[in-house]
Scaffold this motif. Structure first.
Motif, PDB file in Angstrom:
ATOM      1  N   VAL A  39       0.845  -1.182   0.000  1.00 56.86           N
ATOM      2  CA  VAL A  39       0.000   0.000   0.000  1.00 56.86           C
ATOM      3  C   VAL A  39       0.886   1.239   0.000  1.00 56.86           C
ATOM      4  O   VAL A  39       1.761   1.394   0.852  1.00 56.86           O
ATOM      5  CB  VAL A  39      -0.931   0.011   1.236  1.00 56.86           C
ATOM      6  CG1 VAL A  39      -1.748   1.277   1.284  1.00 56.86           C
ATOM      7  CG2 VAL A  39      -1.810  -1.214   1.231  1.00 56.86           C
ATOM      8  N   GLU A  40       0.674   2.091  -0.972  1.00 62.44           N
ATOM      9  CA  GLU A  40       1.415   3.356  -1.056  1.00 62.44           C
ATOM     10  C   GLU A  40       0.650   4.415  -0.277  1.00 62.44           C
ATOM     11  O   GLU A  40      -0.572   4.516  -0.397  1.00 62.44           O
ATOM     12  CB  GLU A  40       1.547   3.803  -2.511  1.00 62.44           C
ATOM     13  CG  GLU A  40       2.362   2.868  -3.367  1.00 62.44           C
ATOM     14  CD  GLU A  40       3.852   3.035  -3.162  1.00 62.44           C
ATOM     15  OE1 GLU A  40       4.278   4.092  -2.649  1.00 62.44           O
ATOM     16  OE2 GLU A  40       4.575   2.105  -3.519  1.00 62.44           O
ATOM     17  N   THR A  41       1.345   5.193   0.518  1.00 59.99           N
ATOM     18  CA  THR A  41       0.684   6.247   1.294  1.00 59.99           C
ATOM     19  C   THR A  41       1.243   7.629   0.997  1.00 59.99           C
ATOM     20  O   THR A  41       0.660   8.618   1.402  1.00 59.99           O
ATOM     21  CB  THR A  41       0.825   5.971   2.798  1.00 59.99           C
ATOM     22  OG1 THR A  41       2.216   5.851   3.119  1.00 59.99           O
ATOM     23  CG2 THR A  41       0.096   4.695   3.184  1.00 59.99           C
ATOM     24  N   THR A  42       2.349   7.704   0.284  1.00 63.96           N
ATOM     25  CA  THR A  42       2.960   8.992  -0.025  1.00 63.96           C
ATOM     26  C   THR A  42       2.586   9.402  -1.446  1.00 63.96           C
ATOM     27  O   THR A  42       2.970   8.720  -2.394  1.00 63.96           O
ATOM     28  CB  THR A  42       4.492   8.908   0.092  1.00 63.96           C
ATOM     29  OG1 THR A  42       4.822   8.361   1.364  1.00 63.96           O
ATOM     30  CG2 THR A  42       5.128  10.271  -0.064  1.00 63.96           C
ATOM     31  N   MET A  71       1.035  12.309 -16.700  1.00 59.88           N
ATOM     32  CA  MET A  71       1.595  11.795 -15.461  1.00 59.88           C
ATOM     33  C   MET A  71       0.434  11.636 -14.476  1.00 59.88           C
ATOM     34  O   MET A  71      -0.292  12.598 -14.226  1.00 59.88           O
ATOM     35  CB  MET A  71       2.637  12.755 -14.900  1.00 59.88           C
ATOM     36  CG  MET A  71       3.840  12.890 -15.817  1.00 59.88           C
ATOM     37  SD  MET A  71       4.580  14.529 -15.822  1.00 59.88           S
ATOM     38  CE  MET A  71       3.424  15.461 -16.783  1.00 59.88           C
ATOM     39  N   ILE A  72       0.252  10.417 -13.949  1.00 64.77           N
ATOM     40  CA  ILE A  72      -0.878  10.125 -13.077  1.00 64.77           C
ATOM     41  C   ILE A  72      -0.359   9.592 -11.754  1.00 64.77           C
ATOM     42  O   ILE A  72       0.485   8.704 -11.712  1.00 64.77           O
ATOM     43  CB  ILE A  72      -1.828   9.099 -13.721  1.00 64.77           C
ATOM     44  CG1 ILE A  72      -2.314   9.614 -15.076  1.00 64.77           C
ATOM     45  CG2 ILE A  72      -2.999   8.783 -12.800  1.00 64.77           C
ATOM     46  CD1 ILE A  72      -3.049   8.609 -15.898  1.00 64.77           C
ATOM     47  N   ASN A  73      -0.905  10.128 -10.668  1.00 59.44           N
ATOM     48  CA  ASN A  73      -0.601   9.646  -9.332  1.00 59.44           C
ATOM     49  C   ASN A  73      -1.636   8.562  -9.000  1.00 59.44           C
ATOM     50  O   ASN A  73      -2.809   8.864  -8.846  1.00 59.44           O
ATOM     51  CB  ASN A  73      -0.685  10.791  -8.334  1.00 59.44           C
ATOM     52  CG  ASN A  73      -0.446  10.342  -6.911  1.00 59.44           C
ATOM     53  OD1 ASN A  73      -0.151   9.194  -6.657  1.00 59.44           O
ATOM     54  ND2 ASN A  73      -0.588  11.263  -5.980  1.00 59.44           N
ATOM     55  N   PRO A  74      -1.239   7.276  -8.901  1.00 61.70           N
ATOM     56  CA  PRO A  74      -2.221   6.219  -8.688  1.00 61.70           C
ATOM     57  C   PRO A  74      -2.902   6.261  -7.322  1.00 61.70           C
ATOM     58  O   PRO A  74      -3.966   5.696  -7.152  1.00 61.70           O
ATOM     59  CB  PRO A  74      -1.415   4.933  -8.858  1.00 61.70           C
ATOM     60  CG  PRO A  74      -0.006   5.317  -8.714  1.00 61.70           C
ATOM     61  CD  PRO A  74       0.105   6.759  -9.066  1.00 61.70           C
ATOM     62  N   ILE A  75      -2.318   6.944  -6.344  1.00 62.59           N
ATOM     63  CA  ILE A  75      -2.931   7.016  -5.009  1.00 62.59           C
ATOM     64  C   ILE A  75      -4.117   7.965  -5.007  1.00 62.59           C
ATOM     65  O   ILE A  75      -5.194   7.639  -4.523  1.00 62.59           O
ATOM     66  CB  ILE A  75      -1.893   7.466  -3.955  1.00 62.59           C
ATOM     67  CG1 ILE A  75      -0.797   6.414  -3.844  1.00 62.59           C
ATOM     68  CG2 ILE A  75      -2.554   7.690  -2.605  1.00 62.59           C
ATOM     69  CD1 ILE A  75       0.353   6.834  -2.993  1.00 62.59           C
ATOM     70  N   THR A  76      -3.930   9.129  -5.572  1.00 60.45           N
ATOM     71  CA  THR A  76      -4.987  10.154  -5.529  1.00 60.45           C
ATOM     72  C   THR A  76      -5.734  10.286  -6.845  1.00 60.45           C
ATOM     73  O   THR A  76      -6.726  11.008  -6.911  1.00 60.45           O
ATOM     74  CB  THR A  76      -4.380  11.526  -5.189  1.00 60.45           C
ATOM     75  OG1 THR A  76      -3.457  11.884  -6.222  1.00 60.45           O
ATOM     76  CG2 THR A  76      -3.682  11.508  -3.850  1.00 60.45           C
ATOM     77  N   SER A  77      -5.254   9.626  -7.907  1.00 62.93           N
ATOM     78  CA  SER A  77      -5.803   9.740  -9.265  1.00 62.93           C
ATOM     79  C   SER A  77      -5.643  11.144  -9.844  1.00 62.93           C
ATOM     80  O   SER A  77      -6.299  11.495 -10.814  1.00 62.93           O
ATOM     81  CB  SER A  77      -7.274   9.318  -9.303  1.00 62.93           C
ATOM     82  OG  SER A  77      -7.400   7.968  -8.938  1.00 62.93           O
ATOM     83  N   TRP A  78      -4.799  11.952  -9.246  1.00 65.09           N
ATOM     84  CA  TRP A  78      -4.506  13.279  -9.779  1.00 65.09           C
ATOM     85  C   TRP A  78      -3.632  13.112 -11.015  1.00 65.09           C
ATOM     86  O   TRP A  78      -2.776  12.247 -11.065  1.00 65.09           O
ATOM     87  CB  TRP A  78      -3.770  14.123  -8.737  1.00 65.09           C
ATOM     88  CG  TRP A  78      -3.534  15.516  -9.200  1.00 65.09           C
ATOM     89  CD1 TRP A  78      -2.410  15.994  -9.766  1.00 65.09           C
ATOM     90  CD2 TRP A  78      -4.443  16.606  -9.159  1.00 65.09           C
ATOM     91  NE1 TRP A  78      -2.545  17.315 -10.085  1.00 65.09           N
ATOM     92  CE2 TRP A  78      -3.806  17.724  -9.718  1.00 65.09           C
ATOM     93  CE3 TRP A  78      -5.747  16.756  -8.708  1.00 65.09           C
ATOM     94  CZ2 TRP A  78      -4.414  18.959  -9.834  1.00 65.09           C
ATOM     95  CZ3 TRP A  78      -6.343  17.996  -8.825  1.00 65.09           C
ATOM     96  CH2 TRP A  78      -5.679  19.077  -9.388  1.00 65.09           C
ATOM     97  N   PHE A  79      -3.863  13.921 -12.013  1.00 64.15           N
ATOM     98  CA  PHE A  79      -3.077  13.804 -13.232  1.00 64.15           C
ATOM     99  C   PHE A  79      -2.566  15.164 -13.672  1.00 64.15           C
ATOM    100  O   PHE A  79      -3.129  16.205 -13.343  1.00 64.15           O
ATOM    101  CB  PHE A  79      -3.883  13.162 -14.364  1.00 64.15           C
ATOM    102  CG  PHE A  79      -5.073  13.968 -14.797  1.00 64.15           C
ATOM    103  CD1 PHE A  79      -4.958  14.870 -15.841  1.00 64.15           C
ATOM    104  CD2 PHE A  79      -6.287  13.824 -14.164  1.00 64.15           C
ATOM    105  CE1 PHE A  79      -6.042  15.623 -16.239  1.00 64.15           C
ATOM    106  CE2 PHE A  79      -7.384  14.573 -14.556  1.00 64.15           C
ATOM    107  CZ  PHE A  79      -7.264  15.476 -15.595  1.00 64.15           C
TER     108      PHE A  79
END
Length: 88
Positions: A39-42, A71-79
């Motif tokens: 689990v990624e938390t950062t 570029m997509i952050n898989p934790i927050t789904s921010w792109f």
């Protein structure tokens, strides 16, 4: 079956036959188990990057060719999307 052929008591025959086949059919797993995932938390520790294009966009008489990097952050789904410029 009834779309291509028919006979008296077709429905009853199919129900009996299907029950016999399902009882004798060997159970098979049609999937496999995925390995455990940490689990990624950062945020932004892991980034998924992709290069998309070129896409042609026509605006009236002007033709644009667009190429971008996502570029997509898989934790927050921010792109984030960055335009990639080429010089010829």
């Amino acid at each position: 079956i009834s779309q291509t052929m028919t006979w008296p008591r077709l429905s009853n025959h199919c129900k009996k036959h299907c029950q016999k086949c399902q009882k004798n059919e060997k159970q098979q797993n049609k999937f496999s188990h995925l390995p455990p995932k940490e689990v990624e938390t950062t945020p932004w520790k892991t980034v998924c990057v992709d290069y998309v294009g070129p896409y042609m966009v026509i605006n009236k008489a002007i033709i644009y060719t667009i190429t971008a990097m996502t570029m997509i952050n898989p934790i927050t789904s921010w792109f984030e999307i960055a335009l990639v410029l080429f010089t010829y």
